[in-house]
Design an enzyme around this catalytic site. Sequence first.
Site, PDB file in Angstrom:
ATOM      1  N   ASP A  37       0.839  -1.203   0.000  1.00 20.85           N
ATOM      2  CA  ASP A  37       0.000   0.000   0.000  1.00 20.85           C
ATOM      3  C   ASP A  37       0.872   1.250   0.000  1.00 20.85           C
ATOM      4  O   ASP A  37       1.972   1.219   0.553  1.00 20.85           O
ATOM      5  CB  ASP A  37      -0.805   0.042   1.310  1.00 20.85           C
ATOM      6  CG  ASP A  37      -2.243  -0.319   1.129  1.00 20.85           C
ATOM      7  OD1 ASP A  37      -2.569  -0.957   0.117  1.00 20.85           O
ATOM      8  OD2 ASP A  37      -3.055   0.029   2.007  1.00 20.85           O
ATOM      9  N   TYR A  72       2.001   4.799   1.611  1.00 19.09           N
ATOM     10  CA  TYR A  72       1.935   5.346   2.969  1.00 19.09           C
ATOM     11  C   TYR A  72       0.680   6.203   3.096  1.00 19.09           C
ATOM     12  O   TYR A  72       0.273   6.873   2.154  1.00 19.09           O
ATOM     13  CB  TYR A  72       3.168   6.202   3.254  1.00 19.09           C
ATOM     14  CG  TYR A  72       4.472   5.433   3.264  1.00 19.09           C
ATOM     15  CD1 TYR A  72       4.699   4.411   4.179  1.00 19.09           C
ATOM     16  CD2 TYR A  72       5.482   5.740   2.364  1.00 19.09           C
ATOM     17  CE1 TYR A  72       5.901   3.710   4.195  1.00 19.09           C
ATOM     18  CE2 TYR A  72       6.687   5.045   2.366  1.00 19.09           C
ATOM     19  CZ  TYR A  72       6.892   4.040   3.284  1.00 19.09           C
ATOM     20  OH  TYR A  72       8.077   3.355   3.292  1.00 19.09           O
ATOM     21  N   PHE A 125       7.925   1.997  -0.698  1.00 20.09           N
ATOM     22  CA  PHE A 125       8.950   2.181   0.344  1.00 20.09           C
ATOM     23  C   PHE A 125       9.558   3.579   0.369  1.00 20.09           C
ATOM     24  O   PHE A 125      10.307   3.911   1.282  1.00 20.09           O
ATOM     25  CB  PHE A 125      10.073   1.130   0.240  1.00 20.09           C
ATOM     26  CG  PHE A 125       9.631  -0.269   0.515  1.00 20.09           C
ATOM     27  CD1 PHE A 125       9.359  -0.686   1.815  1.00 20.09           C
ATOM     28  CD2 PHE A 125       9.454  -1.184  -0.510  1.00 20.09           C
ATOM     29  CE1 PHE A 125       8.925  -1.978   2.085  1.00 20.09           C
ATOM     30  CE2 PHE A 125       9.019  -2.490  -0.259  1.00 20.09           C
ATOM     31  CZ  PHE A 125       8.756  -2.887   1.041  1.00 20.09           C
ATOM     32  N   HIS A 159       9.745  -9.828   5.076  1.00 19.04           N
ATOM     33  CA  HIS A 159       9.573  -8.392   4.866  1.00 19.04           C
ATOM     34  C   HIS A 159      10.576  -7.615   5.726  1.00 19.04           C
ATOM     35  O   HIS A 159      10.960  -8.070   6.811  1.00 19.04           O
ATOM     36  CB  HIS A 159       8.135  -8.009   5.242  1.00 19.04           C
ATOM     37  CG  HIS A 159       7.715  -6.671   4.769  1.00 19.04           C
ATOM     38  ND1 HIS A 159       7.978  -5.512   5.475  1.00 19.04           N
ATOM     39  CD2 HIS A 159       7.049  -6.285   3.655  1.00 19.04           C
ATOM     40  CE1 HIS A 159       7.481  -4.481   4.817  1.00 19.04           C
ATOM     41  NE2 HIS A 159       6.907  -4.916   3.698  1.00 19.04           N
TER      42      HIS A 159
END
Length: 220
Positions: free
Chosen positions: A65, A67, A78, A187
Site C-alpha cells: 500500500d 503510505y 517504500f 519483509h
Amino acid sequence: MDVKIEEGWKSQLKDEFDKPYFSELVRFVKEEYRTKTIYPPSNLIFNAFNCTPFNEVKVVIVGQDPYHQPHQAQGLCFSVNDGIRIPPSLVNIYKEIHLDLDTPISSSGNLERWAKQGVLLLNATLTVSAGAAGSHQGKGWEQFTDSVIDSLSINRNNLVFMLWGSYAQKKGANIDQKKHLVMKSVHPSPLSAHRGFFGNKHFSRANEYLISKGKSPIEW
C-alpha cells in the site's frame, strides 16, 4: 481509456485500461479524491511507471500500500519525499544495503534515484485514504498490478524481482523463473527483518546477476 502513463507502459497495458474493472476502478478513485484526502497526490498515482519506463526496467520491488500519512507517499513503494522521516521498513532496507555492500546509509528516504536507474518500485495498490491503511484494497488495483508483473515476466528478459514477505511472494507466484531472477525473503518491517531480511544479500546478488547479463548494476 486514455491514461497518462509512460508510452512503453501504455502500449503494454492498453488492453487493461479498456477492461470493465478498470473503468470501475477509475470511477471509484476519482470520487475518493473528490470527497476525501487520498495519497499519493493524484498526479503521482503512476509515478513508478513514469520514473521507470517499461523498456528500462531492470529490477522490480513489490510493496503493498502507499503510505497513508501526510507528505509521505509519492507513488514509489517504500519511498518518501525528501525531508520526511525515513519509515522503519526503509531504515531496515538501508541497513541491509550497508551490511551487504558496505556503502554509507542514505539520509534521504526518496528512492527516485533507484527508479531512474531501472528499479520499478511497485505497490500492489496505488492509492489509499488518509490514515486508513488498506482502504483501497479490493477495488481493482491488485488486478491491474498483477497484469503489470505478468507483462514484465512475459515480455522482458533477465529482470530481478525482489519479493519481501508473503504478500509480495504470492503476488509474484507466476513470474517465469527460467527467464528472471526471483529472490524471496521476509519483509523488512521491524516485526520480521531479524528473521531473514538482514543477511539476504539481495542487493549484491541483484547486481551480480545484472552484470552477468550485460547490464549495468544499480547504485544502491
